[in-house]
Design an enzyme around this catalytic site. Sequence first.
Site, PDB file in Angstrom:
ATOM      1  CE  LYS A  87      -4.487  -1.418   1.560  1.00  0.00           C
ATOM      2  NZ  LYS A  87      -4.630  -2.329   2.714  1.00  0.00           N
ATOM      3  NE  ARG A  88       6.294   0.356   2.626  1.00  0.00           N
ATOM      4  CZ  ARG A  88       7.448   0.251   2.014  1.00  0.00           C
ATOM      5  NH1 ARG A  88       8.169   1.328   1.777  1.00  0.00           N
ATOM      6  NH2 ARG A  88       7.894  -0.928   1.608  1.00  0.00           N
TER       7      ARG A  88
END
Length: 469
Positions: free
Chosen positions: A241-242
């Site tokens: 998700k980063r």
Amino acid sequence: MSEEIRVRFAPSPTGFLHIGGARTALFNWLYARHNSGKFVLRIEDTDKERSTDEYIDAIIEGMKWLDLDADEGPFRQTDRFDIYKGYIDKLVAEGKAYYCYCSPEELDAKRKEAMKQGKALKYDGKCRDLDKPVEGVKPVVRFRMPHEGQTTVEDLIKGNVSFDNEQLDDLIIARSDGTPTYNLTVVVDDVDMKITHVIRGDDHLNNTPRQTQIYEALGYKVPKFAHLPMILGADKARLSKRHGATSVMAYYEMGYLPDALINYLVRLGWSYGDQEVFTKDELVEYFSFENVGKAASIFNPEKLLWLNAQYIMNSSSEKLGELVMPFLVKDGTVKEGQEIDMAWLAKAIDTLKERSKTLLELAESLRYYISEDVEFDEKAKAKFLNDNSRDMLVELKDGLTAISDFTTEEIEKLFNSIIEKHEVKLGKLAQPVRVALTGGTQSPGIFEVIDVLGKEKTVNRLERAIQSI
Ligand code: GLU
């Protein structure tokens, strides 16, 4: 006749369909379609604690959105426990698997000891040759791995990869409650579903020699393998998700076109000369493993956005009208049940599609065409709707009201006469008109906007802007 190509996508429903999973599904789908083969969807839900029906639905929804249609399935492994049991019993009966009574505590202690001594963390084979059961203990079933020699995986992308059998553990194929484990179920299913090519992420490469041994023990032909290199973030860490949204449906919500995402996904690992934009038909025609690279791919959200903009630009406005409708309903621009003239909507989209990178942006711009009134951007209003523009706006409004032939040609003439009279450049009139008609300073050409809005809306909006000064 040559053998029918059969491939499968076998997600574990422990999360949403993500970028990596979708890419695996896509490569399988393309390979099946390219070879007029079959694409099977199999849900690997044997991990009952982490698998949910919601995730199954979400995976199917994601595949449907991407239009990766399966020819068979979805099959669920939890519906197939009897089949696996038959194979487990057969392996035990033939001495190719054995019951192991070691307790988890015992195994844990041995593992710790091995770690201390820097030895391989491998089952020591204590129960390999037991001659009778241990009373009162529910055993697991372990597969009897060979300890000598090598197992070579022939991979269509990586070439031959050899593993020393010495490294392979006597893995557990059935837990003490009788439920089968991944390495067994995957082999049984691939055999039972007549899978000819196993195409999956290379995080599974280490499982492949183990599975190869199970195929051979069962007396079945090993399928061909193609292990796809991982997808990494810009920092070379595994995609998470980063690095931006990783769930496929998040891209739907952000206004991406499914074909743009497909086009982006295929280029994560596959290439065809310098071509960047492909139709789905072209992908089906060109796809092969020869053009899949060995190196990991880097996920680049900017490139995906660029591709999406290309797809929007090149889609028909009629199709975009249908695709953007749910966004217009969601943001309240179009009320539930409100009739929208789709031909008119397409005309509005004609003016916007070269300036919208996503359907969400398109929907935002369409708002000033569709809504009754515009919301003025305060800064734009202060700068352009003031005494400097008031007279010109009044003249324009009166002039437009009087025009019987509301064509761009006539409207342009009117604009020209006003700017000549006031001795200003077109922008001095166009920008206040733009704010009056759209609420802001960014929009398609002013004559296009007027053309889409039509006489009545244009005149009303000018009137409202004049009143606001
Ligand atoms: N169920 C496995 C996963 O989701 C895939 C297994 C396979 O493709 O062999 O990672």
